[in-house]
Write an enzyme that holds these catalytic residues in place. Structure first.
Site, PDB file in Angstrom:
ATOM      1  N   LYS A  82       0.912 -11.412 -10.379  1.00 30.26           N
ATOM      2  CA  LYS A  82       0.211 -10.632  -9.359  1.00 30.26           C
ATOM      3  C   LYS A  82      -1.280 -10.564  -9.714  1.00 30.26           C
ATOM      4  CE  LYS A  82       1.558  -6.529  -6.742  1.00 30.26           C
ATOM      5  NZ  LYS A  82       2.307  -5.276  -6.827  1.00 30.26           N
TER       6      LYS A  82
HETATM    7  O1  G3P Z   1       3.264  -2.593  -3.833  1.00 28.84           O
HETATM    8  C1  G3P Z   1       2.125  -1.792  -3.791  1.00 28.84           C
HETATM    9  C2  G3P Z   1       2.532  -0.380  -3.661  1.00 28.84           C
HETATM   10  O2  G3P Z   1       3.185   0.011  -4.804  1.00 28.84           O
HETATM   11  C3  G3P Z   1       1.445   0.579  -3.363  1.00 28.84           C
HETATM   12  O3  G3P Z   1       2.086   1.648  -2.761  1.00 28.84           O
HETATM   13  O4  G3P Z   1       2.316   3.937  -1.935  1.00 28.84           O
HETATM   14  O5  G3P Z   1       0.872   3.447  -3.946  1.00 28.84           O
HETATM   15  O6  G3P Z   1       0.138   2.755  -1.675  1.00 28.84           O
HETATM   16  P1  G3P Z   1       1.309   3.024  -2.570  1.00 28.84           P
END
Ligand code: G3P
Length: 240
Positions: A107
């Site tokens: 990633k």
């Molecule tokens: O895959 C990316 C994700 O983990 C981000 O999620 O909810 O932290 O924006 P969030």
């Protein structure tokens, strides 16, 4: 006449459908918690795993050990994120991560250095997931750099009062226009509606937190119907 009624998005999807032998939306789980992954595996609910440094921090164990453990119990792709932000550092770390297991996907952040690293790692046959995508133009650049996956962050776009789902739609059209091989991995998914709409707009993958994945099962009529069946089975003294 019927063709005229189709929206631009639908026409693009139809073209893509004709091109691809099989279209199957995949679910990845967005977690570094091995217990949660094992539980979802038991129900056959996931096709892969995504992690990021914040999820690794939450898991509180050694990064490479966590990735190795996740890869052992996961048949599909497992995203592991570099922590360097310069091109050379990302390439070096990407190669180290890729050696952990054959299903590791490296990633990389959607920066100039990230795209250079993406190109270099792709040339070595290493799969990549270009993350932190917030615009269609960023996604186009990642596809041109040969990314295996592009991760648009739906929830974080919604957070700033913009429509995250529109980005999925735009990326779908762009990728299909030019037959890029890059897969759209809808990320930062927070709700069942995000999952439904990602499927409607043609994301190849949705990476979903465990609670949201299990939440997809919930329906009050299922609960009510099952309660009634259990009660009637007792009343009828049914035995199997
Ligand atoms: O895959 C990316 C994700 O983990 C981000 O999620 O909810 O932290 O924006 P969030």
């Amino acid at each position: 006449m019927r063709q005229k009624q189709l929206s631009l998005g639908n026409v693009q999807r139809l073209r893509a459908f004709r091109r691809k032998e099989e279209i199957k939306m995949k679910f990845f789980v967005d977690t570094a918690d091995i217990g949660e992954i094992n539980e979802l595996n038991t129900a056959g609910l996931i096709d892969g795993v995504t992690t990021n440094p914040s999820l690794i921090k939450k898991a509180g164990r050694d990064f490479k050990e966590i990735i190795a453990d996740i890869c052992k119990v996961t048949e599909g792709d497992v995203s592991a994120e570099v922590i360097a932000i310069d091109q050379q550092g990302m390439i070096e770390q990407g190669k180290i991560l890729a050696k952990i297991a054959s299903n590791v996907v490296v990633k990389l952040p959607l920066t100039g250095d990230g795209l250079k690293a993406c190109r270099a790692l792709t040339a070595e046959g290493i799969k990549t997931n270009v993350t932190l995508c917030f615009s269609a133009n960023q996604g186009l650049l990642a596809a041109k750099a040969g990314a295996t996956y592009i991760s648009p962050f739906i929830g974080r776009i919604d957070d700033i009062h913009t429509d995250g789902m529109e980005l999925i739609h735009h990326l779908r059209v762009i990728i299909d226009n030019y037959d890029f091989k890059t897969q759209i991995l809808a990320a930062s998914i927070r709700t069942p509606l995000h999952v439904r709409d990602s499927a409607i707009f043609g994301a190849d993958v949705a990476t979903v937190p465990p609670a949201v994945l299990w939440g997809l099962l919930n329906h009050p009529l299922t609960t009510k119907g099952l309660d009634q069946f259990v009660e009637d089975a007792k009343a009828a003294d049914i035995k199997i």
